[in-house]
Design a protein around this motif. Structure first.
Motif, short mmCIF file in Angstrom:
data_model
loop_
_atom_site.label_atom_id
_atom_site.label_comp_id
_atom_site.label_asym_id
_atom_site.label_seq_id
_atom_site.Cartn_x
_atom_site.Cartn_y
_atom_site.Cartn_z
N ARG A 194 29.73 -12.90 -1.97
CA ARG A 194 30.40 -14.28 -1.78
C ARG A 194 29.99 -15.14 -2.46
NH1 ARG A 194 31.85 -13.93 4.58
NH2 ARG A 194 32.75 -15.98 4.13
N VAL A 195 28.54 -15.03 -2.86
CA VAL A 195 28.15 -16.37 -3.76
C VAL A 195 28.99 -16.00 -5.01
CG1 VAL A 195 26.17 -17.32 -4.89
CG2 VAL A 195 26.06 -16.94 -2.40
N ALA A 196 28.89 -14.76 -5.60
CA ALA A 196 29.20 -14.26 -6.88
C ALA A 196 30.70 -14.68 -6.96
CB ALA A 196 28.93 -13.00 -7.12
N ALA A 197 31.47 -14.55 -6.10
CA ALA A 197 33.12 -14.65 -6.21
C ALA A 197 33.28 -16.25 -6.52
CB ALA A 197 33.73 -14.49 -4.63
N ARG A 198 32.30 -17.17 -6.20
CA ARG A 198 32.48 -18.48 -6.55
C ARG A 198 31.58 -18.85 -7.92
NH1 ARG A 198 28.24 -21.72 -4.82
NH2 ARG A 198 27.32 -20.93 -2.98
N LEU A 199 31.01 -17.61 -8.58
CA LEU A 199 30.11 -17.55 -9.72
C LEU A 199 28.74 -18.80 -9.51
CD1 LEU A 199 32.88 -18.08 -12.48
CD2 LEU A 199 31.68 -16.10 -11.61
N GLY A 200 28.55 -18.47 -8.14
CA GLY A 200 27.09 -19.18 -7.86
C GLY A 200 26.26 -18.03 -8.18
N ARG A 201 24.86 -18.56 -8.05
CA ARG A 201 23.74 -17.94 -8.08
C ARG A 201 23.05 -17.45 -6.73
NH1 ARG A 201 19.73 -21.28 -12.34
NH2 ARG A 201 21.49 -22.22 -13.60
N SER A 202 22.58 -16.44 -6.77
CA SER A 202 21.75 -15.72 -5.65
C SER A 202 20.63 -15.47 -5.81
CB SER A 202 22.44 -14.46 -5.02
OG SER A 202 23.61 -14.60 -4.58
N LEU A 203 19.67 -16.03 -5.02
CA LEU A 203 18.15 -15.46 -5.16
C LEU A 203 17.73 -14.88 -3.91
CD1 LEU A 203 15.13 -17.96 -6.07
CD2 LEU A 203 14.91 -15.86 -4.73
N LEU A 204 17.71 -13.46 -4.00
CA LEU A 204 17.74 -12.53 -2.77
C LEU A 204 16.17 -11.84 -2.82
CD1 LEU A 204 20.88 -10.89 -3.16
CD2 LEU A 204 20.58 -12.80 -1.86
N GLU A 205 15.66 -12.15 -1.34
CA GLU A 205 14.46 -11.46 -0.73
C GLU A 205 14.87 -10.41 0.18
OE1 GLU A 205 11.82 -11.39 -2.71
OE2 GLU A 205 11.90 -13.07 -3.72
N LEU A 206 14.99 -9.34 -0.02
CA LEU A 206 15.42 -8.38 1.12
C LEU A 206 14.68 -7.47 1.54
CD1 LEU A 206 19.06 -8.06 -0.71
CD2 LEU A 206 18.26 -9.76 0.81
N GLY A 207 15.02 -6.19 1.90
CA GLY A 207 13.96 -5.34 2.64
C GLY A 207 13.02 -4.64 1.79
N GLY A 208 11.93 -4.09 2.31
CA GLY A 208 10.98 -3.31 1.67
C GLY A 208 10.55 -2.09 2.28
N ASN A 209 10.44 -1.01 1.77
CA ASN A 209 9.70 0.41 2.30
C ASN A 209 8.55 0.50 1.56
OD1 ASN A 209 9.47 2.72 3.81
ND2 ASN A 209 11.70 3.26 3.30
N ASN A 210 7.50 -0.21 1.81
CA ASN A 210 6.36 -0.37 0.91
C ASN A 210 5.39 0.95 1.20
OD1 ASN A 210 7.40 -2.99 -0.07
ND2 ASN A 210 6.79 -3.44 2.28
N ALA A 211 4.94 1.40 0.17
CA ALA A 211 3.82 2.71 0.26
C ALA A 211 2.43 2.41 -0.28
CB ALA A 211 4.63 3.97 -0.42
N ALA A 212 1.81 3.02 0.04
CA ALA A 212 0.19 3.19 -0.51
C ALA A 212 0.06 4.58 -0.87
CB ALA A 212 -0.87 2.49 0.31
N ILE A 213 -0.41 4.84 -2.04
CA ILE A 213 -0.85 5.94 -2.70
C ILE A 213 -2.38 6.38 -2.27
CG2 ILE A 213 -1.38 7.75 -4.58
CD1 ILE A 213 1.44 6.65 -5.61
N VAL A 214 -2.86 7.18 -1.84
CA VAL A 214 -4.57 7.39 -1.74
C VAL A 214 -4.91 8.50 -2.46
CG1 VAL A 214 -6.37 7.38 0.04
CG2 VAL A 214 -4.14 6.14 0.77
N ALA A 215 -5.56 8.19 -3.47
CA ALA A 215 -5.88 9.29 -4.37
C ALA A 215 -7.15 9.80 -3.95
CB ALA A 215 -6.13 8.52 -5.85
N PRO A 216 -7.61 11.10 -4.68
CA PRO A 216 -8.79 11.67 -4.22
C PRO A 216 -10.07 10.92 -4.39
CG PRO A 216 -7.22 13.07 -5.56
CD PRO A 216 -6.82 11.89 -5.73
N SER A 217 -9.93 9.98 -5.47
CA SER A 217 -11.33 9.19 -5.68
C SER A 217 -11.38 7.85 -4.60
CB SER A 217 -11.45 8.73 -7.01
OG SER A 217 -10.40 7.82 -7.55
N ALA A 218 -10.34 7.57 -3.87
CA ALA A 218 -10.35 6.37 -3.08
C ALA A 218 -11.55 5.94 -2.34
CB ALA A 218 -9.21 6.23 -2.19
N ASP A 219 -12.05 4.94 -2.17
CA ASP A 219 -13.16 4.40 -1.24
C ASP A 219 -12.50 4.44 0.04
OD1 ASP A 219 -14.53 2.89 0.36
OD2 ASP A 219 -15.42 1.60 -1.21
N LEU A 220 -12.80 5.49 1.00
CA LEU A 220 -11.85 5.49 2.30
C LEU A 220 -12.05 4.44 3.02
CD1 LEU A 220 -11.57 9.33 3.06
CD2 LEU A 220 -10.07 7.72 1.99
N ASP A 221 -13.29 3.73 3.44
CA ASP A 221 -13.84 2.74 4.02
C ASP A 221 -13.06 1.54 3.70
OD1 ASP A 221 -15.62 4.04 5.52
OD2 ASP A 221 -17.20 3.41 4.17
#
Length: 501
Positions: free
Chosen positions: A246-273
């Protein structure tokens, strides 16, 4: 009137925002703590939005000519008023959004911090001097105010996200029209009253900050207005996919902060505490209702059992209840729909072969409130429900054998906001931060994905929208660039050696 609504009413009166029970009641403000009504408001119409944008545009025509360091004085006043009212505003965030006390206060502190950053920025809105091939010429770039900035914010950060945008936009010379979530109108009314007072004290034009309340009709009117060159919208990916075209249709600008599906990798050397502490806050803080909340843990097979056991023990001691109680760590979800979505996702994960390790059910912590017990679910693979963001404290655990496999799982979702790895191996850490590692806008080592500071640019890639707010050079989104060439010679050489006449 409940004790909670009475407290909200008193806070609004102290900050000069008036009585939240004077409207026609078409827009109800409710507290997720106990479901009580804390305000009955009159929503704005599309015509009201048009008038607000018009008033903001008239203010912009004056504000853009005010020197940036002088504009910074308004934001300085805003920061001082926020300090003065920090306790009240923090309590109002807890009442309306359900955040625990420390998080409510932390959100107001985030507003104060961005004001401090913006005041300093008001003396550093710099361009470049660029080498030119033509003798007797100088080439440079300047940054100028953009215009009216629309800010559409979500319930989970009812005031901080507005301040990220407003503080920068104001020092950049823009006017701001804010449409908050219809789920958290009272915090917006309070902040708007404070911002208006800051403008008055600084001698800023009347109308430089505007507030419009309502649901879809109000947002659409703001998005479609051609006098708004920038729409900064925070919310779901679904919402962003509607706003952007809708913004693009009038050649405006969009600054979008949308969803996240965030992950953490826990490697063998990780400090578990350290890892356990980082995971629990990231997954459970704000009852899992942050766009940066941890949704997936991708843990090496060698320590998966140990990590799950530790996480389960931590989860089962988490105090669930009213966020106004000092001992509470898990407050309510924002409404019944959120709680229903949480329970449905847990059931779907179970149907997909997942094992519910702990939690996953509704909790009667406070009568009338919307509380759930945070869940940990071990999954045999990354199914559709895992790849879909559920805005609740639902943590999936997946296992891996090689770092390449872990990164593929990590990046194998549509969203790309925040990410982390827990490792003491510098090679693993640097690989994760490299171009072949995390594909997110935020990548951390030995801290969780949640809890960003205002000094860095905030935002993500892929279906997270690609926008950047807050620190670093995010200010440039709120300005327009002009490249200037000045000829101070008596000749007129052309670029690229072109000769004419």
């Amino acid at each position: 009137m409940s004790d909670i609504s009475t407290r909200a009413r008193e806070i609004l009166q102290r900050v000069g925002a008036g009585d939240p029970f004077t409207g026609d009641g078409a827009l109800h403000a409710r507290s997720p703590i106990d479901g009580s009504t804390i305000g009955r408001l009159t929503p704005h119409s599309a015509g009201d939005v048009e008038a607000a944008v018009g008033a903001a545009h008239e203010a912009f025509l004056q504000w853009r000519s005010v020197p940036a360091p002088v504009r910074g004085q308004m934001v300085r006043e805003l920061g001082e008023l926020l300090r003065e009212h920090k306790d009240d505003l923090g309590a109002l965030v807890s009442i309306e959004a359900g955040k625990i006390t420390s998080e409510g206060l932390g959100e107001v502190q985030e507003m104060i911090d961005i004001c401090d950053l913006a005041v300093g920025l008001s003396r550093q809105l710099h361009g470049l001097t660029i080498a030119t091939e033509r003798p007797g010429h100088r080439m440079m770039e300047q940054w100028h105010p953009l215009g009216v900035v629309a800010v559409i914010s979500a319930f989970n950060f009812p005031v901080a996200v507005w301040s990220w945008n407003a503080a920068l936009a104001l020092v950049c010379g823009d006017a701001v029209v804010w449409k908050p979530s219809e789920k958290t109108p009272l915090t917006a009314i309070a902040c708007h009253a404070i911002a208006r007072e800051a403008a008055r004290r600084a001698g800023a034009p009347e109308g430089v900050v505007q507030l419009v309340l309502g649901e879809r009709e109000v947002g659409e009117a703001l998005v479609d207005d051609a006098r708004v060159p920038l729409v900064s919208a925070t919310g779901s990916t679904r919402m962003g996919k509607e706003v952007a075209p809708r913004v693009a249709a009038r050649l405006g600008r969009s600054l979008l902060e949308l969803g996240g599906n965030n992950a953490a990798i826990v490697a063998p050397s990780a400090d578990l505490d350290l890892t356990v502490r980082g995971i629990v806050f990231s997954a459970v803080g704000t009852a899992g209702q942050r766009c940066t909340s941890l949704r997936r843990v991708i843990v090496h097979e060698s320590l998966a059992d140990d990590l799950v056991q530790r996480l389960t023990a931590a989860y089962e001691t988490l105090p669930i209840g009213s966020p106004l109680e000092a001992s509470t760590l898990v407050g309510p979800l924002v409404d019944e729909a959120a709680a229903d979505a949480f329970v449905a996702a847990v059931e779907q994960a179970r149907a997909d072969g997942g094992t519910v390790v702990t939690g996953g059910e509704r909790v009667d912590a406070v009568e009338g409130g919307t509380y759930v017990r945070p869940a940990i679910v071990e999954m045999p693979e990354q199914t559709e429900v895992v790849r879909t963001e559920t805005f609740a404290p639902l943590l999936y655990v997946l296992r891996y054998d090689t770092l390449e496999e872990a990164i593929a799982l990590h990046n194998g979702v549509a969203q790309g906001l925040s990410s982390s790895i827990f490792t003491l191996d510098v090679r693993e850490a640097e690989t994760f931060l490299s171009a072949v590692g995390s594909d997110c806008g935020i990548a951390n080592v030995n801290i969780g994905p949640s809890g960003a500071e205002i000094g860095g640019a905030f935002g993500g890639e892929k279906e997270t929208g690609g926008g950047r707010e807050s620190g670093s050079d995010a200010w440039r989104a709120y300005m327009r660039r002009a490249t200037n060439t000045v000829n101070y010679s008596t000749e007129l050489p052309l670029a690229q050696g072109v000769e004419f006449l």
